[in-house]
Enzyme design. Structure first.
Site, PDB file in Angstrom:
ATOM      1  N   GLY A 130       0.777  -1.233   0.000  1.00 32.10           N
ATOM      2  CA  GLY A 130       0.000   0.000   0.000  1.00 32.10           C
ATOM      3  C   GLY A 130       0.806   1.280   0.000  1.00 32.10           C
ATOM      4  N   THR A 159      14.075  -8.052  -1.698  1.00 29.60           N
ATOM      5  CA  THR A 159      15.123  -8.845  -2.335  1.00 29.60           C
ATOM      6  C   THR A 159      16.051  -9.439  -1.281  1.00 29.60           C
ATOM      7  OG1 THR A 159      15.058  -7.435  -4.296  1.00 29.60           O
ATOM      8  CG2 THR A 159      17.039  -8.762  -3.968  1.00 29.60           C
ATOM      9  N   GLU A 245      22.213   3.778  -5.199  1.00 32.84           N
ATOM     10  CA  GLU A 245      21.299   2.670  -5.437  1.00 32.84           C
ATOM     11  C   GLU A 245      20.615   2.805  -6.796  1.00 32.84           C
ATOM     12  OE1 GLU A 245      18.668   2.227  -2.084  1.00 32.84           O
ATOM     13  OE2 GLU A 245      20.321   2.486  -0.681  1.00 32.84           O
ATOM     14  N   ARG A 246      20.289   4.012  -7.179  1.00 37.58           N
ATOM     15  CA  ARG A 246      19.643   4.209  -8.484  1.00 37.58           C
ATOM     16  C   ARG A 246      20.647   4.073  -9.623  1.00 37.58           C
ATOM     17  NH1 ARG A 246      15.780   8.725  -5.697  1.00 37.58           N
ATOM     18  NH2 ARG A 246      14.098   7.269  -5.215  1.00 37.58           N
ATOM     19  N   LEU A 340      13.274  -9.434 -33.462  1.00 37.61           N
ATOM     20  CA  LEU A 340      14.223  -9.943 -34.442  1.00 37.61           C
ATOM     21  C   LEU A 340      14.468 -11.436 -34.294  1.00 37.61           C
ATOM     22  CD1 LEU A 340      16.808  -7.020 -34.564  1.00 37.61           C
ATOM     23  CD2 LEU A 340      15.162  -7.659 -36.335  1.00 37.61           C
ATOM     24  N   THR A 368       9.743   4.266  -8.823  1.00 37.03           N
ATOM     25  CA  THR A 368       9.234   4.137 -10.187  1.00 37.03           C
ATOM     26  C   THR A 368       9.789   5.238 -11.082  1.00 37.03           C
ATOM     27  OG1 THR A 368       7.292   5.530  -9.787  1.00 37.03           O
ATOM     28  CG2 THR A 368       7.080   3.174  -9.284  1.00 37.03           C
TER      29      THR A 368
END
Length: 380
Positions: A130, A159, A245-246, A340, A368
């Site tokens: 949430g 993770t 981290e990004r 392809l 996101t």
């Protein structure tokens, strides 16, 4: 296209060792791990033996004291071949960093050598059902009782959660109503009474990487498990590490795109249609040229960001832009690769099909891509 100049001979030798490890001890088992939804526990120990864990952590805490380019090499080599199962980056470059940067000497000496050897697997528990990317809205809380915290709540999409031995948990320790000032980071050992793990989640892709929900039913931990000298610093601690981290996601994304391109080029050179290789057709060559060019652009952007990381100058805006652009790039390249390959591109025994279901998560985790646009827009 343009040569990469970041890496020295030490990095190159390390890359050769990593390739051998992945070829011999990861890829032969990856399909089985996808079935069981997590890698074998002993792989962590083997990675520790080879010095593949906590590489940037100083030697006094069990690491190798290397720069983040060693971490980059491992991430790239995993992504080139689609080895998405081992969550080494989360363990070594996120969890270990939180403990090293914000932990006490006792916490660092206790946990970091175990993480470097593979004896202890690390996870970080942020997201809740949430809340998604909105960390300030989390509900998990830690309430003081005597010398302890009593932690209650749940976390999802974690993770390394299923095999984790030590978890950095984002909790509310205050009720000021300001959101960010109420958050703290607390270490929770997996064996604590009241702590439990659900079975690995059934994901669309990245099936070999254990990802699960964690539950905290009045879990008691000592207040000495707090990361940092005082409560309410969790949000600033998270922000301090989020740029790196990004960028990790950007590193993984460009390498995924490169792996998809390489697999597609090899396939189109080998596959014959109407008497000639698929690559002989102009449309194929033009698509491959576009893919190669976009990957080169993305790689240069990521390499420039890595230069800034080494100088301690990477900004949140640049990291967000890198994550946004490269995760979108990976999806574009992989999608073209599937096309392809024709019908075979939809068969999971082909690397391009696995990349198709694995790469999509890059636009979601780590915040996101819509959040990335918001972060970039704040600087306009």
């Amino acid at each position: 296209m343009l040569p990469r100049t970041l890496f020295n001979s030490g990095h190159d030798e390390f890359r050769r060792m990593v390739r051998r490890f992945i070829d011999q001890e990861i890829m032969p088992h990856h399909a089985r791990w996808e079935e069981q939804q997590h890698i074998d526990r002993q792989v962590w120990n083997r990675a520790g033996e080879l010095g593949l864990l906590c590489m940037t952590i100083p030697e006094e805490y069990g690491g190798m004291g290397g720069d983040r380019l060693y971490s980059t090499v491992l991430m790239e080599e995993q992504s080139y071949v689609g080895a998405t199962g081992p969550g080494f980056a989360v363990h070594s470059d996120i969890v270990a960093n939180y403990i090293y940067n914000f932990g006490t000497q006792e916490q660092k000496h206790h946990w970091l050598p175990k993480m470097a050897s593979g004896e202890a697997v690390g996870a970080v528990a942020m997201t809740e059902p949430g809340t998604g990317s909105d960390l300030q809205s989390i509900k998990a809380k830690a309430v003081k009782e005597g010398d302890d915290y009593i932690i209650s709540g749940s976390k999802i999409f974690i993770t390394n959660g299923y095999l984790a031995d030590i978890i950095v948990v984002v909790v509310k320790t205050g009720n000021s109503g300001s959101g960010s000032k109420d958050l703290s980071l607390v270490l929770v050992e997996a064996g604590r009474e009241g702590f439990s793990k659900a079975k690995p989640l059934h994901k669309v892709g990245m099936k070999a990487q254990d990802t699960c929900e964690l539950f905290f039913d009045n879990v008691r931990v000592p207040q000495s498990n707090l990361l940092g000298s005082e409560e309410g610093r969790g949000f600033s601690q998270l922000m301090q590490e989020l740029a790196w981290e990004r960028l990790i996601i950007a590193i993984l994304s460009v390498a995924t795109a490169q792996g998809a391109y390489d697999a597609t080029l090899a396939y189109t050179q080998d596959r014959r249609v109407f008497g000639q290789p698929v690559v002989a057709y102009q449309n194929t060559r033009f698509k491959l040229a576009e893919m190669k060019t976009e990957i080169a652009v993305g790689q240069q952007f990521v390499d420039r960001c890595l230069e800034l990381v080494l100088k301690g100058e990477l900004t949140q805006e640049a990291a967000a832009a890198a994550k946004l652009w490269t995760s979108e790039l990976a999806c574009r390249v992989v999608d073209e690769g599937v096309q392809l390959h024709g019908g075979y591109g939809y068969m999971l025994e082909y690397p391009i099909a696995r990349a198709y279901i694995d790469s999509r998560a890059g636009r979601i985790y780590g915040g996101t891509n819509e959040i990335m646009k918001e972060l970039i827009a704040r600087s306009l």
